[in-house]
Design a protein around this motif. Structure first.
Motif, PDB file in Angstrom:
ATOM      1  N   LYS A  48      24.041  44.453   8.471  1.00 44.03           N
ATOM      2  CA  LYS A  48      24.935  44.824   9.569  1.00 44.03           C
ATOM      3  C   LYS A  48      24.312  44.364  10.884  1.00 44.03           C
ATOM      4  O   LYS A  48      23.219  44.795  11.257  1.00 44.03           O
ATOM      5  CB  LYS A  48      25.173  46.334   9.583  1.00 44.03           C
ATOM      6  N   VAL A  49      24.995  43.446  11.556  1.00 42.27           N
ATOM      7  CA  VAL A  49      24.504  42.934  12.835  1.00 42.27           C
ATOM      8  C   VAL A  49      25.486  43.318  13.924  1.00 42.27           C
ATOM      9  O   VAL A  49      26.667  43.560  13.656  1.00 42.27           O
ATOM     10  CB  VAL A  49      24.305  41.400  12.799  1.00 42.27           C
ATOM     11  N   GLY A  50      24.994  43.383  15.161  1.00 39.69           N
ATOM     12  CA  GLY A  50      25.868  43.800  16.250  1.00 39.69           C
ATOM     13  C   GLY A  50      25.511  43.139  17.565  1.00 39.69           C
ATOM     14  O   GLY A  50      24.427  42.586  17.738  1.00 39.69           O
ATOM     15  N   TYR A  51      26.460  43.223  18.494  1.00 41.80           N
ATOM     16  CA  TYR A  51      26.285  42.661  19.842  1.00 41.80           C
ATOM     17  C   TYR A  51      26.960  43.593  20.829  1.00 41.80           C
ATOM     18  O   TYR A  51      28.038  44.122  20.573  1.00 41.80           O
ATOM     19  CB  TYR A  51      26.932  41.281  19.936  1.00 41.80           C
ATOM     20  N   PHE A  52      26.293  43.824  21.998  1.00 43.15           N
ATOM     21  CA  PHE A  52      26.992  44.496  23.081  1.00 43.15           C
ATOM     22  C   PHE A  52      26.716  43.756  24.389  1.00 43.15           C
ATOM     23  O   PHE A  52      25.635  43.218  24.606  1.00 43.15           O
ATOM     24  CB  PHE A  52      26.632  45.984  23.190  1.00 43.15           C
ATOM     25  N   LEU A  77      30.460  35.142   9.616  1.00 41.09           N
ATOM     26  CA  LEU A  77      31.499  35.949   8.969  1.00 41.09           C
ATOM     27  C   LEU A  77      31.946  35.364   7.637  1.00 41.09           C
ATOM     28  O   LEU A  77      32.490  36.077   6.779  1.00 41.09           O
ATOM     29  CB  LEU A  77      32.700  36.083   9.900  1.00 41.09           C
ATOM     30  N   ILE A  78      31.743  34.074   7.439  1.00 40.76           N
ATOM     31  CA  ILE A  78      32.111  33.454   6.165  1.00 40.76           C
ATOM     32  C   ILE A  78      31.335  34.082   5.020  1.00 40.76           C
ATOM     33  O   ILE A  78      31.831  34.181   3.886  1.00 40.76           O
ATOM     34  CB  ILE A  78      31.863  31.933   6.238  1.00 40.76           C
ATOM     35  N   ASP A  79      30.126  34.579   5.325  1.00 39.14           N
ATOM     36  CA  ASP A  79      29.302  35.256   4.316  1.00 39.14           C
ATOM     37  C   ASP A  79      29.722  36.732   4.270  1.00 39.14           C
ATOM     38  O   ASP A  79      29.476  37.480   5.228  1.00 39.14           O
ATOM     39  CB  ASP A  79      27.824  35.134   4.677  1.00 39.14           C
ATOM     40  N   PRO A  80      30.346  37.208   3.185  1.00 38.23           N
ATOM     41  CA  PRO A  80      30.817  38.610   3.134  1.00 38.23           C
ATOM     42  C   PRO A  80      29.679  39.626   3.143  1.00 38.23           C
ATOM     43  O   PRO A  80      29.923  40.813   3.347  1.00 38.23           O
ATOM     44  CB  PRO A  80      31.609  38.650   1.819  1.00 38.23           C
ATOM     45  N   GLN A 107      40.576  38.266  11.463  1.00 37.01           N
ATOM     46  CA  GLN A 107      41.081  37.870  10.151  1.00 37.01           C
ATOM     47  C   GLN A 107      40.055  38.135   9.052  1.00 37.01           C
ATOM     48  O   GLN A 107      40.400  38.207   7.876  1.00 37.01           O
ATOM     49  CB  GLN A 107      41.445  36.376  10.166  1.00 37.01           C
ATOM     50  N   TYR A 108      38.799  38.283   9.466  1.00 37.19           N
ATOM     51  CA  TYR A 108      37.726  38.541   8.502  1.00 37.19           C
ATOM     52  C   TYR A 108      37.557  40.054   8.341  1.00 37.19           C
ATOM     53  O   TYR A 108      37.449  40.795   9.336  1.00 37.19           O
ATOM     54  CB  TYR A 108      36.413  37.921   8.956  1.00 37.19           C
ATOM     55  N   SER A 109      37.504  40.523   7.098  1.00 32.72           N
ATOM     56  CA  SER A 109      37.384  41.963   6.837  1.00 32.72           C
ATOM     57  C   SER A 109      36.024  42.510   7.239  1.00 32.72           C
ATOM     58  O   SER A 109      35.866  43.725   7.431  1.00 32.72           O
ATOM     59  CB  SER A 109      37.626  42.236   5.338  1.00 32.72           C
ATOM     60  N   ASN A 110      35.013  41.628   7.375  1.00 33.45           N
ATOM     61  CA  ASN A 110      33.665  42.073   7.741  1.00 33.45           C
ATOM     62  C   ASN A 110      33.415  41.942   9.244  1.00 33.45           C
ATOM     63  O   ASN A 110      32.274  41.796   9.683  1.00 33.45           O
ATOM     64  CB  ASN A 110      32.597  41.283   6.968  1.00 33.45           C
ATOM     65  N   PHE A 111      34.495  42.001  10.043  1.00 34.93           N
ATOM     66  CA  PHE A 111      34.390  41.940  11.510  1.00 34.93           C
ATOM     67  C   PHE A 111      35.039  43.173  12.116  1.00 34.93           C
ATOM     68  O   PHE A 111      36.126  43.574  11.704  1.00 34.93           O
ATOM     69  CB  PHE A 111      35.072  40.680  12.044  1.00 34.93           C
ATOM     70  N   ARG A 164      19.761  36.718   6.789  1.00 32.32           N
ATOM     71  CA  ARG A 164      19.251  37.490   5.650  1.00 32.32           C
ATOM     72  C   ARG A 164      17.719  37.482   5.620  1.00 32.32           C
ATOM     73  O   ARG A 164      17.091  38.496   5.274  1.00 32.32           O
ATOM     74  CB  ARG A 164      19.823  36.935   4.340  1.00 32.32           C
ATOM     75  N   GLU A 165      17.103  36.359   5.969  1.00 23.54           N
ATOM     76  CA  GLU A 165      15.641  36.303   6.019  1.00 23.54           C
ATOM     77  C   GLU A 165      15.092  37.276   7.064  1.00 23.54           C
ATOM     78  O   GLU A 165      14.078  37.933   6.834  1.00 23.54           O
ATOM     79  CB  GLU A 165      15.187  34.873   6.347  1.00 23.54           C
TER      80      GLU A 165
END
Length: 787
Positions: A612-616, A633-636, A657-661, A741-742
């Motif tokens: 889980k990554v985030g930006y503010f 986002l292409i990586d679920p 359009q991406y469910s992980n956004f 991921r790394e």
């Protein structure tokens, strides 16, 4: 040179200190000699001074040397002594925290552990009489720094010191250290000859030192001169004999070298012939290979052109057919619209509306009423009433704002006089003051206010009619909202602050209007600083900051006393104008983020397989890399949460359009921890450009404070921040998803944790602004002080 008093008398030195000690660089020469003495001090002496002793600086002049050593050895107690009243009075003014004594050395009764005197005894015909007085007030050590072997003396110097002048044992003291220093080895304007450091130790401490061999230090030149001369002559004879033998050997070697050279030349000519044959063969081979390569490329180009021509033909056919269809549709639509427009113009509504707009725009009362309703709709009823009241009170009274502004300044002045606040600072701002808005200008104002400094928070206006909320009010303790035009049109009111010493203007908008205010600010005694927060030139190039002019910004940089920049790229950008620009980055307020939220993300890391990554922050279209975010986002297995504002609806719709956004929108800084605690990584995905290179994003400090690992692109200098991973998408060996991921799997070492603690300790807003306020620009301040 002063001729009205006897050289080196008390009257002579009083006049010297009063008239030309500083113009003739006397104070700088004092510090030059102190640096030499400090470098020559043996380690055992530095250790004693570090531990703490009482020290007399005899012949201290205006106290610069006394203060120099007091700073070097804070545990020791230093007292400056000089027979000149003028010198001691100036020393007390320069260094009020130091101890000074006006007295002739013969009259001093107080004793000290260490007595130090620099370049003083040479001013006396009988310096050793004065040395005996130094011994009388010394309990342990007497230290002398003297001109050495000065046979071409200055007019003020009455004695020349040489090896023969120093006794090993005298008046209960023994010589334990002697060291020469040739000042001419390093070019300077203060002393061209030698200096000699001498240390005498009292018999009570002599056992701590090895006995000094007189021949090794003092009389070696005079006692061994004859023997050294004889040895020199013997050495010359030996050198002559060796030189003859060397000449003979060189002749033999030269003959042998001629033979070898002849053989070498013959072999060289043979090799050159062979090399020429090989070169010609290689050249023929390369020419054949190049001809084959050119023919192959030509064939490939012809095939590619044939293919492209065929594809283009098909594409043109499709586009032509589409265009014909579109033209037919547009003609039909135009026909329908022409009919509809004709019906509208023939309608009763069209005639009534035409008369309505004519009456509304041509009738003064109705026009004003319409504008009032517009203000009510856009700004609220309260704002409408404020503007209405302002117009009523301004009728017949054209200087209303002058009196309001004056009352604010008078209130600040009364609080300064009562001691409630300690000074006043002008800070421009592009927006109004909001306590919880985490912006550098607002944080600087809050910092100064807490230091009991009144802040004139001057809010930018595009026109005089633009309303600034809470004008002339104290919007925060010691912070006053001042509209820009009220400030500029009443700038002469700054004279109300009179002779207050603590007056500053910290500018951050290099506009024409603010550049024109530099002169009056300086006129009324304000010390000016330019805080370079962004690369305004690059903002202007992408359609923002329309007021920017490069020449004006460079003029501001050259005319303020101090310049600071938020990042090293900005420091380097303007280094051709000034070499003293300081880098003072952004920071964070732990109380704004929550004192208990330090490492909150680290404490609540998720254990599921999804990262889980985030930006503010602001989603500036000119530098935020939405394409890179979409690749993540292409990586679920990567979930992205965005907090902020400034992105277009089209962009948010495309990402959604991406469910992980998940797009949150705007959130107050105090509530960020509610979202951050579930994040693994904080991201700063900026497109690499001059604009992004210059920024020092506040969010990176907040990410680190919350305990997040940080992913960054487009800001190269962030690689030096702890727990920050920079990604070069042009040269990366892995995809951005693999890189994310790394990062999530990497462990934070104990060394990195220590670096983070140190980093956060040094980058609070308090530390940043303390450095900004205390920073003194020597180069420009000396120019202004000497004008």
């Amino acid at each position: 040179m002063i001729k009205t008093a006897t050289i080196n008398s008390k009257d002579y030195w009083d006049k010297r200190f009063e008239e030309n000690w500083e113009p003739y660089s006397g104070r700088k020469q004092t510090l030059y000699f102190c640096n030499i003495a400090y470098d020559l001090f043996p380690e055992w002496l530095k250790a004693k001074l570090t531990k703490g002793v009482s020290v007399a600086d005899v012949g201290c002049a205006e106290g610069d040397g006394t203060n120099f050593f007091a700073d070097k050895f804070p545990n020791s107690r230093f007292t400056g002594i000089d027979f000149s009243d003028v010198a001691i009075n100036k020393a007390k003014l320069h260094y009020p925290d130091q101890d000074f004594m006006q007295a002739d050395i013969a009259a001093v009764e107080k004793k000290f552990d260490v007595v130090f005197s620099s370049n003083t005894l040479e001013h006396f015909v009988n310096p050793f009489e004065k040395l005996s007085y130094l011994f009388k007030i010394s309990n342990q050590y007497t230290i002398l720094l003297l001109p050495f072997q000065e046979y071409d003396r200055f007019e003020e110097h009455f004695y020349t010191f040489d090896y023969k002048d120093f006794k090993i044992n005298t008046d209960g003291f023994s010589l334990v250290f002697a060291q020469e220093f040739d000042c001419s080895r390093k070019p300077n304007i203060y002393w061209a000859g030698k200096q000699l450091l001498i240390i005498y130790a009292h018999s009570s401490v002599l056992e701590q030192h090895e006995s000094l061999n007189l021949e090794d230090y003092i009389h070696s030149l005079s006692d061994h001169y004859t023997r050294s001369t004889a040895e020199l002559e013997t050495s010359k004879l030996t050198i002559n004999e060796l030189s003859t033998q060397l000449t003979q050997q060189q002749t033999t070697i030269a003959n042998q070298q001629d033979t070898i050279q002849n053989i070498y030349e013959e072999n060289k000519r043979s090799l050159e012939k062979l090399e020429q044959i090989r070169y010609e063969k290689d050249k023929e081979t390369l020419e054949l290979q190049e001809a084959i390569k050119i023919k192959n490329e030509y064939i490939e180009e012809l095939l590619q052109e044939i293919k492209e021509a065929h594809d283009s033909s098909l594409l043109l056919d499709r586009e032509l057919k589409d265009s014909e269809n579109q033209i037919e549709w547009l003609l039909n639509e135009k026909y329908k619209l022409d009919i509809e427009l004709q019906n509208i113009k023939s309608s009763r509504f069209w005639k009534v509306a035409t008369k309505y707009y004519f009456i509304r725009d041509r009738t003064p009362f109705i026009r004003k009423l319409y504008r009032a309703l517009g203000i009510w709709k856009r700004h609220g009823f309260k704002t409408l009433m404020q503007q209405f009241k302002l117009k009523l009170t301004n009728r017949g009274q054209t200087n209303r704002y002058n009196s309001i502004t004056k009352s604010v300044y008078e209130r600040i002045m009364s609080e300064i006089e009562s001691g409630e606040i300690r000074g006043v600072t002008v800070i421009p701002s592009a927006f109004e003051f909001k306590e919880l808005y985490n912006q550098r200008t607002i944080n600087l104002a809050k910092y100064l206010a807490k230091q009991k400094i009144a802040v004139l928070f001057v809010v930018w206006q595009w026109s005089k009619d633009e309303i600034v909320p809470n004008s002339h009010k104290e919007v925060y303790s010691n912070i006053y909202h001042v509209p820009f035009y009220d400030f500029t049109e009443n700038v002469e009111l700054l004279e109300l602050f009179g002779n207050i010493q603590n007056k500053n203007a910290i500018l951050n908008i290099p506009s024409k209007e603010w550049s024109q205010l530099l002169l009056p600010l300086k006129k009324y005694g304000f010390r000016t600083t330019y805080d370079i927060m962004d690369d305004w030139e690059e903002f202007n190039l992408v359609g923002q900051a329309p007021w920017y002019d490069k020449i004006i910004e460079e003029s501001v940089i050259l005319n303020v006393e101090n310049v600071v920049a938020v990042s090293m790229p900005l420091v380097e950008k303007f280094s051709h104008l000034r070499g003293d620009v300081s880098c003072i980055g952004n920071g964070y307020y732990s109380e704004l983020l929550g004192e208990t939220n330090r490492n909150i993300a680290h404490e609540t890391l998720q254990n599921d397989s999804q990262v889980k990554v985030g930006y503010f922050g602001h989603l500036t279209e000119s530098w935020f890399d939405w394409d890179l975010v979409e690749k993540m986002l292409i990586d679920p297995c990567i979930f992205i949460e965005i907090i902020g504002y400034g992105a277009s609806e089209e962009t948010i719709k495309r990402m959604s359009q991406y469910s992980n956004f998940n797009y949150i929108g705007k959130v107050e800084p105090s509530r960020l921890s509610e979202y951050v605690k579930s994040w693994d990584i904080g991201i700063i995905p900026f497109v690499l450009s001059k604009l992004s290179t210059a920024v020092d994003p506040i969010k990176v400090y907040e990410y680190i404070y919350f305990g997040l690992k940080v992913f960054s692109t487009g800001i190269p200098h962030l690689k030096d921040y702890p727990n920050v991973y920079t990604f070069d998408k042009e040269n990366a060996d892995v995809s951005v998803s693999e890189f994310i991921r790394e990062i999530s799997l990497s462990e934070v070492s104990d060394d990195t944790k220590s670096e983070i603690d140190a980093f956060l300790g040094d980058t609070t807003w308090e530390k940043r602004f303390q450095n900004m306020i205390e920073k003194q620009n020597i180069f420009f301040s000396e120019i202004y002080n000497n004008e």
